[in-house]
Write a protein that holds these residues in place. Structure first.
Motif: not given
Length: 224
Positions: A182-188
């Motif tokens: 689970g990715i709790d961040a924005t990427i770029g």
């Protein structure tokens, strides 16, 4: 020979995962809809000394996805790691819980859950025969912490998360690792709901750790 198939391969997280595994000697099968974009990624990885090949397929086309994974297995002598992280850029509709209709959720279910199930069905029998393998499934933070403006996609992502964690439980003791990232961040991209930004290079090591040193874990959450 070892190999990883990345379903939903793109120029950010997919490429970083490819580099992470490729730098360890893994062959890389890249699967996504756009052949031209895949060829660009292959050229980039090849220039870095990583063996990679493109296998175009749309995750909404189960037969094409299955065939792409079979072709990748034939090319590289099998698939040791499956990573599933496609992004549906064709669907811009987002609904709150009270606005959500069955059709709104259905597309996300088709894309996220059914695509992951189809990909797993294509590679799991060989992994069972070998008694080894890794299956990794990616979602954003909304699968864990749903927010009203994205209720439709959050429901679909949560379904994938539930299925992946349950698959981990089923495969426990077989030598095959299944896990959810689970990715709790924005990427770029600009921050969303106060999420921090993260680079793909910060996130990709989680996949390697789940494949190697954290095989007992059903889930890892990246928080920027």
């Amino acid at each position: 020979m070892t190999s990883i198939a990345i379903v939903g391969a793109g120029p950010q997280l997919g490429l970083s995962i490819a580099r992470t595994f490729g730098s360890q000697g893994y062959d890389v099968a890249l699967i996504a809809r756009n052949r031209a974009n895949l060829d660009t990624l292959v050229d980039t990885l090849t220039a870095e000394g990583i063996t990679a090949a493109a296998f175009p397929a749309d995750v909404l086309d189960r037969d094409a996805l299955t065939q792409a994974l079979k072709d990748a297995a034939t090319r590289f002598g099998g698939i040791d790691v499956l990573e599933y992280s496609p992004v549906d850029r064709r669907d811009t509709l987002r609904t709150t819980p009270s606005e959500t209709e069955p059709a709104h959720v259905q597309r996300g279910i088709e894309f996220h859950l059914y695509g992951a199930v189809a990909a797993t069905t294509a590679v799991l029998p060989a992994m069972r025969e070998a008694g080894a393998g890794t299956l990794l499934f990616t979602t954003g933070a909304r699968s864990i912490d749903p927010q009203p403006p994205t209720a439709d996609i959050a429901a679909a992502a949560a379904a994938l998360r539930n299925w992946a964690v349950n698959l981990h439980k089923e495969l426990d003791g077989t030598g095959i690792q299944a896990a959810h990232v689970g990715i709790d961040a924005t990427i770029g991209t600009p921050t969303f709901y106060g999420q921090p930004r993260a680079t793909p290079e910060q996130i990709a090591p989680l996949y390697w750790e789940l494949h190697t040193t954290h095989r007992g874990e059903a889930e890892r959450i990246f928080r920027g």
